[in-house]
Design a protein around this motif. Structure first.
Motif, PDB file in Angstrom:
ATOM      1  N   GLU A   4       0.820  -1.212   0.000  1.00  0.00           N
ATOM      2  CA  GLU A   4       0.000   0.000   0.000  1.00  0.00           C
ATOM      3  C   GLU A   4       0.857   1.267   0.000  1.00  0.00           C
ATOM      4  O   GLU A   4       0.385   2.347  -0.344  1.00  0.00           O
ATOM      5  CB  GLU A   4      -0.922   0.002   1.222  1.00  0.00           C
ATOM      6  N   MET A   5       2.129   1.122   0.370  1.00  0.00           N
ATOM      7  CA  MET A   5       3.042   2.268   0.395  1.00  0.00           C
ATOM      8  C   MET A   5       3.911   2.354  -0.853  1.00  0.00           C
ATOM      9  O   MET A   5       4.818   3.190  -0.929  1.00  0.00           O
ATOM     10  CB  MET A   5       3.932   2.181   1.643  1.00  0.00           C
ATOM     11  N   HIS A   6       3.664   1.492  -1.835  1.00  0.00           N
ATOM     12  CA  HIS A   6       4.470   1.499  -3.054  1.00  0.00           C
ATOM     13  C   HIS A   6       4.174   2.749  -3.888  1.00  0.00           C
ATOM     14  O   HIS A   6       3.070   3.285  -3.862  1.00  0.00           O
ATOM     15  CB  HIS A   6       4.194   0.236  -3.881  1.00  0.00           C
ATOM     16  N   THR A   7       5.169   3.183  -4.645  1.00  0.00           N
ATOM     17  CA  THR A   7       5.013   4.409  -5.436  1.00  0.00           C
ATOM     18  C   THR A   7       4.161   4.202  -6.687  1.00  0.00           C
ATOM     19  O   THR A   7       3.599   5.165  -7.213  1.00  0.00           O
ATOM     20  CB  THR A   7       6.393   4.952  -5.862  1.00  0.00           C
ATOM     21  N   ALA A  42      -2.271  -1.637  -5.976  1.00  0.00           N
ATOM     22  CA  ALA A  42      -3.522  -2.363  -6.151  1.00  0.00           C
ATOM     23  C   ALA A  42      -3.373  -3.856  -5.839  1.00  0.00           C
ATOM     24  O   ALA A  42      -4.376  -4.565  -5.703  1.00  0.00           O
ATOM     25  CB  ALA A  42      -4.026  -2.189  -7.577  1.00  0.00           C
ATOM     26  N   ARG A  43      -2.146  -4.321  -5.705  1.00  0.00           N
ATOM     27  CA  ARG A  43      -1.908  -5.738  -5.404  1.00  0.00           C
ATOM     28  C   ARG A  43      -1.862  -6.014  -3.901  1.00  0.00           C
ATOM     29  O   ARG A  43      -1.602  -7.154  -3.494  1.00  0.00           O
ATOM     30  CB  ARG A  43      -0.586  -6.185  -6.051  1.00  0.00           C
ATOM     31  N   ALA A  44      -2.106  -5.033  -3.109  1.00  0.00           N
ATOM     32  CA  ALA A  44      -2.059  -5.193  -1.651  1.00  0.00           C
ATOM     33  C   ALA A  44      -3.368  -5.793  -1.144  1.00  0.00           C
ATOM     34  O   ALA A  44      -4.093  -5.196  -0.355  1.00  0.00           O
ATOM     35  CB  ALA A  44      -1.783  -3.850  -0.988  1.00  0.00           C
TER      36      ALA A  44
END
Length: 398
Positions: free
Chosen positions: A331-334, A340-342
């Motif tokens: 969820e913290m990815h840029t 959306a894969r979280a």
């Protein structure tokens, strides 16, 4: 109940309904890291490079392991003598170092130490029962001296030898677990998993199960067959499973050793952490309460087992601090498509690609006849390769 401050033993934990998480595959992990030689697979690294073994123990503990199994696989004197080159350490020194390392790390958490023995070249060379048992007794002297918490007889292809091992280990008075490296077809003499289980329990094993040679689901299925045999015989036992971390749907009786990819090209078969969570749940539903791994299992695989069974165990492993359940850390990815894969459904329904164009879905395992037919070619190739590499090895030594 165990006194305050004293760890509960393995049988107390299992009898109380606890889920015990085992550790992973030291032999393959340390081979990849450059501390174990493929072929002999002997564990001199415990004495030769203790820092490497200690660190792997520590990573498995952090991932959630409740058992630190001594790195003593193939550490019997007859196996060490078959290495083809002189070792700087005796079998006793290797076994003692392995026990000390396991105890040191186990004491850093709520983990137990298990001393392990495995199949012997003496049995495969048709030595007598007394001669084979003498090999186990010599290795066992160290485990008694170091006061391990329980004993594991593992990686046995023939139930007869496993029974002999159990009989020797049981004489110590310590709890004994016995694992065969067989599949649903039974041991190498065709003895069924159900009959193998009965023989092991009657020999004195407190815990029985399967390790190595096959993938998790195949191993769970085999343990279920053992469980059915025990119940039909009116016996009782605890159950454990420590499978490969590789998919092996195309393996025969010998398991992954017959695969063309063994041992240096198995990575495309590796299970994901999500596969491991499914395995943990299936094993738990099958009534297995000692759940761990063998060859190919890395710490992140063990963490997946511990995370899946966290509700039953009431605790998450320390390593989960750097993970996040079902990829919540993404969820913290840029990148928005990665964010959306979280979610759980994404990873549970994913069908991972191999990444290899024209990769076959399954391979054709080698048969012993094919392997034997190529003996001359293999020997010629080995001789040529060794002649080419020997100057480099000599240079590295100096």
């Amino acid at each position: 109940m165990a006194p305050v401050g004293e760890k509960k033993g393995i049988l107390e934990r299992l009898s109380g309904g606890e889920v015990v998480i085992g550790d992973g595959g030291f032999v393959f992990a340390l081979e990849k890291r450059g501390y174990v030689k493929a072929g002999p697979w002997t564990p001199e690294a415990a004495a030769e490079h203790p820092e490497a073994v200690r660190q792997l123990h520590r990573e498995f503990l952090r991932a959630g392991s409740n058992v630190m199994q001594t790195f003593t696989f193939y550490a019997s004197d007859d196996k060490l003598e078959n290495r083809g080159n002189k070792l700087s350490f005796t079998g006793q020194q290797i076994n003692e170092a392995a026990c000390d390392l396991a105890r040191e790390v186990a004491n850093e958490g709520d983990a137990l130490v298990a001393g392990g023995v495995s199949q012997t070249p003496s049995y495969l060379s048709c030595k007598s029962e007394d001669e084979v048992k003498a090999i186990f007794k010599k290795q066992l002297e160290v485990f008694v001296k170091k006061d391990v918490d329980f004993l594991i007889a593992e990686y046995f292809e023939h139930v007869e030898e496993a029974v002999w091992a159990v009989q020797v280990l049981k004489a110590t008075g310590k709890p004994v677990a016995a694992n065969l490296c067989i599949g649903p077809k039974g041991d190498m003499h065709g003895v069924s998993p159900a009959e193998c289980a009965v023989q092991l329990v009657r020999a004195g094993a407190d815990i029985i199960g399967i390790n190595c040679h096959f993938d998790p689901m195949t191993c769970v299925k085999t343990v279920e067959m053992m469980k059915e045999g025990i119940e039909k015989a009116g016996l009782t036992s605890h159950y454990m499973v420590q499978p490969l971390a590789y998919h092996t749907p195309d393996c025969n009786c010998q398991g992954f050793i017959d695969l063309p990819e063994f041992p240096f090209a198995l990575e495309p078969r590796i299970l994901t952490r999500w596969d491991m969570q499914q395995y943990a749940r299936v094993a738990y539903k099958a009534g297995i309460r000692y759940i761990g791994g063998c060859c190919g299992f890395e710490p992140y695989h063990i963490r997946a087992l511990a995370e899946e069974l966290a509700p039953e165990r009431g605790v998450l492993p320390a390593a989960s601090e750097k993970h996040g359940m079902w990829a919540s850390g993404l969820e913290m990815h840029t990148k928005p498509w990665v964010r959306a894969r979280a979610r759980r459904d994404y990873w549970e329904n994913l069908k991972p690609a191999s990444g290899r164009p024209k990769c076959p879905s399954l391979s054709t395992p080698d048969s012993w006849g094919v392997t034997q037919g190529h003996t001359d070619l293999i020997q010629q190739r080995e001789a040529t390769t060794q002649d080419q590499l020997r100057p480099l090895f000599d240079k590295a030594k100096h």
